[in-house]
Design a protein around this motif. Structure first.
Motif, short mmCIF file in Angstrom:
data_model
loop_
_atom_site.label_atom_id
_atom_site.label_comp_id
_atom_site.label_asym_id
_atom_site.label_seq_id
_atom_site.Cartn_x
_atom_site.Cartn_y
_atom_site.Cartn_z
N ASP A 41 -15.72 55.27 -6.03
CA ASP A 41 -16.78 56.28 -6.20
C ASP A 41 -18.11 55.82 -5.61
OD1 ASP A 41 -15.11 58.16 -7.41
OD2 ASP A 41 -15.48 57.34 -9.42
N GLU A 42 -18.43 54.54 -5.73
CA GLU A 42 -19.67 54.02 -5.15
C GLU A 42 -19.61 54.07 -3.63
OE1 GLU A 42 -21.16 50.76 -8.44
OE2 GLU A 42 -19.50 50.20 -7.11
N ILE A 43 -18.48 53.74 -3.06
CA ILE A 43 -18.33 53.81 -1.60
C ILE A 43 -18.46 55.25 -1.13
CG2 ILE A 43 -16.73 53.47 0.34
CD1 ILE A 43 -15.57 51.07 -1.29
N LEU A 44 -17.81 56.16 -1.82
CA LEU A 44 -17.89 57.58 -1.44
C LEU A 44 -19.31 58.11 -1.56
CD1 LEU A 44 -14.60 58.90 -3.06
CD2 LEU A 44 -15.02 58.37 -0.65
N ALA A 45 -20.07 57.63 -2.53
CA ALA A 45 -21.46 58.06 -2.68
C ALA A 45 -22.33 57.54 -1.53
CB ALA A 45 -22.03 57.58 -4.02
N ASP A 46 -22.04 56.33 -1.06
CA ASP A 46 -22.82 55.73 0.03
C ASP A 46 -22.41 56.24 1.41
OD1 ASP A 46 -24.28 54.26 -1.77
OD2 ASP A 46 -23.31 52.34 -1.31
N TYR A 47 -21.16 56.63 1.56
CA TYR A 47 -20.62 57.08 2.85
C TYR A 47 -20.04 58.48 2.66
CZ TYR A 47 -21.09 52.14 3.92
OH TYR A 47 -21.59 50.87 4.10
N GLU A 48 -20.91 59.48 2.74
CA GLU A 48 -20.55 60.84 2.36
C GLU A 48 -19.47 61.48 3.22
OE1 GLU A 48 -24.15 63.04 2.00
OE2 GLU A 48 -24.90 61.78 0.37
N ASP A 49 -19.26 60.99 4.43
CA ASP A 49 -18.23 61.58 5.27
C ASP A 49 -16.85 60.98 5.02
OD1 ASP A 49 -19.44 59.34 6.33
OD2 ASP A 49 -19.26 59.97 8.41
N LEU A 50 -16.76 60.01 4.12
CA LEU A 50 -15.45 59.47 3.73
C LEU A 50 -14.89 60.26 2.56
CD1 LEU A 50 -16.00 55.60 3.88
CD2 LEU A 50 -14.79 57.05 5.51
N GLU A 51 -13.57 60.24 2.47
CA GLU A 51 -12.86 60.91 1.38
C GLU A 51 -12.05 59.87 0.61
OE1 GLU A 51 -10.48 63.77 3.44
OE2 GLU A 51 -12.24 64.85 4.21
N ARG A 52 -11.73 60.20 -0.62
CA ARG A 52 -10.96 59.28 -1.48
C ARG A 52 -9.69 58.81 -0.78
NH1 ARG A 52 -11.36 57.77 -6.50
NH2 ARG A 52 -13.03 59.26 -6.83
N ASP A 53 -8.98 59.72 -0.12
CA ASP A 53 -7.74 59.35 0.58
C ASP A 53 -8.00 58.37 1.73
OD1 ASP A 53 -6.04 60.67 -1.11
OD2 ASP A 53 -5.67 62.36 0.24
N ASP A 54 -9.21 58.38 2.29
CA ASP A 54 -9.55 57.41 3.34
C ASP A 54 -9.53 55.99 2.77
OD1 ASP A 54 -9.94 59.46 5.21
OD2 ASP A 54 -12.07 59.62 4.70
N ILE A 55 -10.09 55.84 1.57
CA ILE A 55 -10.11 54.52 0.91
C ILE A 55 -8.69 54.08 0.58
CG2 ILE A 55 -11.04 53.17 -1.00
CD1 ILE A 55 -13.20 54.44 0.86
N LEU A 56 -7.91 55.01 0.05
CA LEU A 56 -6.52 54.70 -0.28
C LEU A 56 -5.73 54.36 0.98
CD1 LEU A 56 -5.85 57.43 -2.99
CD2 LEU A 56 -6.50 55.03 -3.32
N ALA A 57 -6.04 55.03 2.08
CA ALA A 57 -5.37 54.74 3.34
C ALA A 57 -5.69 53.32 3.82
CB ALA A 57 -5.78 55.75 4.41
N ALA A 58 -6.94 52.90 3.66
CA ALA A 58 -7.32 51.54 4.05
C ALA A 58 -6.55 50.51 3.22
CB ALA A 58 -8.82 51.34 3.87
N LEU A 59 -6.42 50.77 1.94
CA LEU A 59 -5.66 49.85 1.08
C LEU A 59 -4.17 49.84 1.45
CD1 LEU A 59 -7.34 50.66 -2.32
CD2 LEU A 59 -7.44 48.48 -1.09
N THR A 60 -3.62 50.98 1.74
CA THR A 60 -2.23 51.07 2.15
C THR A 60 -2.00 50.33 3.45
OG1 THR A 60 -1.98 53.19 1.03
CG2 THR A 60 -0.35 52.67 2.72
N PHE A 61 -2.91 50.52 4.40
CA PHE A 61 -2.83 49.85 5.70
C PHE A 61 -2.87 48.33 5.52
CE2 PHE A 61 -4.63 48.07 9.58
CZ PHE A 61 -3.84 48.66 10.55
N ALA A 62 -3.78 47.86 4.67
CA ALA A 62 -3.92 46.42 4.43
C ALA A 62 -2.68 45.84 3.77
CB ALA A 62 -5.14 46.15 3.58
N ALA A 63 -2.07 46.62 2.90
CA ALA A 63 -0.88 46.14 2.18
C ALA A 63 0.32 45.98 3.10
CB ALA A 63 -0.54 47.09 1.05
N ARG A 64 0.31 46.71 4.19
CA ARG A 64 1.45 46.64 5.11
C ARG A 64 1.22 45.59 6.14
NH1 ARG A 64 4.30 52.35 5.63
NH2 ARG A 64 4.24 52.78 3.43
#
Length: 64
Positions: A41-64
């Protein structure tokens, strides 16, 4: 849309680093922010053009 489809790699954007939807936000930046203790939520507040799924995508990408 699968989460990983939000991650783009383009040699002309951020030197070819994986980014979020080509927005010039490298996956690495999102992971760094999370590692400092910022919440999604803090990241989304600071970077308004990002979406929650973008953050989850980054985590998914890193996990792979």
């Amino acid at each position: 849309m699968s989460l990983l489809s939000r991650i783009t790699i383009d040699p002309s954007v951020c030197h070819g680093k994986p980014t979020i939807r080509g927005l010039r936000y490298p996956v690495e930046l999102i992971l760094d922010l999370l590692s400092t203790g910022m919440s999604i939520d803090e990241i989304l507040a600071d970077y308004e053009d990002l979406e929650r799924d973008d953050i989850l995508a980054a985590l998914t990408f890193a996990a792979r």
